[in-house]
Write a protein that holds these residues in place. Sequence first.
Motif, PDB file in Angstrom:
ATOM      1  N   LYS A  18       0.829  -1.206   0.000  1.00 55.26           N
ATOM      2  CA  LYS A  18       0.000   0.000   0.000  1.00 55.26           C
ATOM      3  C   LYS A  18       0.860   1.250   0.000  1.00 55.26           C
ATOM      4  O   LYS A  18       1.848   1.337   0.691  1.00 55.26           O
ATOM      5  CB  LYS A  18      -0.885  -0.033   1.251  1.00 55.26           C
ATOM      6  N   HIS A 157     -12.371   6.968   5.810  1.00 52.22           N
ATOM      7  CA  HIS A 157     -13.705   6.422   5.521  1.00 52.22           C
ATOM      8  C   HIS A 157     -14.788   7.314   6.106  1.00 52.22           C
ATOM      9  O   HIS A 157     -15.793   7.603   5.444  1.00 52.22           O
ATOM     10  CB  HIS A 157     -13.824   5.001   6.102  1.00 52.22           C
ATOM     11  N   TYR A 160     -15.273  10.525   4.144  1.00 53.42           N
ATOM     12  CA  TYR A 160     -16.040  10.270   2.924  1.00 53.42           C
ATOM     13  C   TYR A 160     -17.523  10.071   3.255  1.00 53.42           C
ATOM     14  O   TYR A 160     -18.406  10.670   2.620  1.00 53.42           O
ATOM     15  CB  TYR A 160     -15.496   9.032   2.201  1.00 53.42           C
ATOM     16  N   CYS A 191      -9.097   8.970  -1.274  1.00 51.47           N
ATOM     17  CA  CYS A 191      -9.108   8.125  -2.483  1.00 51.47           C
ATOM     18  C   CYS A 191      -8.301   6.843  -2.305  1.00 51.47           C
ATOM     19  O   CYS A 191      -8.653   5.799  -2.867  1.00 51.47           O
ATOM     20  CB  CYS A 191      -8.553   8.899  -3.672  1.00 51.47           C
ATOM     21  N   GLU A 193      -8.134   4.904   0.085  1.00 54.84           N
ATOM     22  CA  GLU A 193      -8.761   3.894   0.941  1.00 54.84           C
ATOM     23  C   GLU A 193      -9.760   3.004   0.214  1.00 54.84           C
ATOM     24  O   GLU A 193     -10.163   1.977   0.735  1.00 54.84           O
ATOM     25  CB  GLU A 193      -9.461   4.579   2.131  1.00 54.84           C
ATOM     26  N   SER A 194     -10.192   3.407  -0.987  1.00 56.67           N
ATOM     27  CA  SER A 194     -11.232   2.625  -1.647  1.00 56.67           C
ATOM     28  C   SER A 194     -11.290   2.974  -3.130  1.00 56.67           C
ATOM     29  O   SER A 194     -11.271   4.152  -3.493  1.00 56.67           O
ATOM     30  CB  SER A 194     -12.588   2.924  -0.988  1.00 56.67           C
ATOM     31  N   ASP A 195     -11.378   1.951  -3.983  1.00 60.20           N
ATOM     32  CA  ASP A 195     -11.547   2.211  -5.414  1.00 60.20           C
ATOM     33  C   ASP A 195     -12.852   2.951  -5.679  1.00 60.20           C
ATOM     34  O   ASP A 195     -12.943   3.765  -6.601  1.00 60.20           O
ATOM     35  CB  ASP A 195     -11.532   0.889  -6.194  1.00 60.20           C
ATOM     36  N   ASP A 196     -13.889   2.678  -4.873  1.00 63.03           N
ATOM     37  CA  ASP A 196     -15.167   3.384  -5.036  1.00 63.03           C
ATOM     38  C   ASP A 196     -15.014   4.868  -4.715  1.00 63.03           C
ATOM     39  O   ASP A 196     -15.582   5.729  -5.395  1.00 63.03           O
ATOM     40  CB  ASP A 196     -16.247   2.783  -4.129  1.00 63.03           C
ATOM     41  N   PHE A 197     -14.251   5.179  -3.651  1.00 61.36           N
ATOM     42  CA  PHE A 197     -14.034   6.587  -3.294  1.00 61.36           C
ATOM     43  C   PHE A 197     -13.286   7.292  -4.435  1.00 61.36           C
ATOM     44  O   PHE A 197     -13.596   8.413  -4.810  1.00 61.36           O
ATOM     45  CB  PHE A 197     -13.206   6.709  -2.008  1.00 61.36           C
ATOM     46  N   ARG A 198     -12.289   6.592  -4.965  1.00 59.08           N
ATOM     47  CA  ARG A 198     -11.492   7.182  -6.052  1.00 59.08           C
ATOM     48  C   ARG A 198     -12.360   7.407  -7.290  1.00 59.08           C
ATOM     49  O   ARG A 198     -12.255   8.425  -7.956  1.00 59.08           O
ATOM     50  CB  ARG A 198     -10.305   6.267  -6.370  1.00 59.08           C
TER      51      ARG A 198
END
Length: 289
Positions: A18, A157, A160, A191, A193-198
């Motif tokens: 990471k 998280h 977001y 971004c 922390e998560s592909d969805d957030f990105r």
Amino acid sequence: AARMGGRCCTDRKEGGGKKPDRKSVIAGNAYESKKRAISIGYHAKGDDAERFDKAFEANDLKELVALLASQQPIESFEERMHPWAEDPRTVGALAGTQLAILASMAEKDNPRVKDDIREAGGIPPIVDFLKSDQTDRVQTAVVALSFLTAECPHNAHEVYNAGAMPFLLKHLDSEVAGMRAAAATTLRNVCMESDDFRQKFVDLGGIRGLVQQLSAAPDPALNQADVQLESILNLEDVIEREDGSVIEAYARQAVAAGAEGKLRQLAKSDDEEVRGAAEEVLEALARVK
């Protein structure tokens, strides 16, 4: 000018795994000398000011969080609190500033304090500051969130989930250079922390905002090489996966937004780290053509 905060090396892919979170070098360690002085360095009358002083002395996070709602005015400060953020004008903004200071000093003083602030309920009201019409509250929130999201996935998280992303995005073209940079690095931390957030960040037009920062005008209050390096690394982190491979759709958006011309200029920098980082991202973008 002295460099504030740690500068992130550009060879961070070698270890795999990471990508490390970065504390914004622009938000910097600007509060360090203020930690003990803050309680005596302002003038205000009223119950909330007294409550703040007690919470400050006791390091009472729950009470500091409760005071975030306060609109009790502060009359004056004996010295500026931060290089670019406005001084707090209310006890609520002062409580937010104190939480930012505690988060900024977590590495030295109390590594758990960022989790403690979240567990005390601090993140939703700080995110609410972003929606305020009071500039001091908005700037306090951006500074605080840049520290709270660094190396703290749970906080990223929660930031977001509290709906911060569209409000932070608005500050990518702020007239205040420190605001632009701290907002960008906070968004970058979320971004990661998560592909969805990105994906949400990209859908909201975030890549264009990061590209614009590559050619921001110098600010005399900030070290220009630090500003440039951070803007390059933020873009790189958003368009690459953790293993360093390029996310083609995102890289194409960066190219379409004019990243290559701006990076070529940065690759002529006198600063070795800026040059190296710019060349690395140019190579990554060349791979998607």
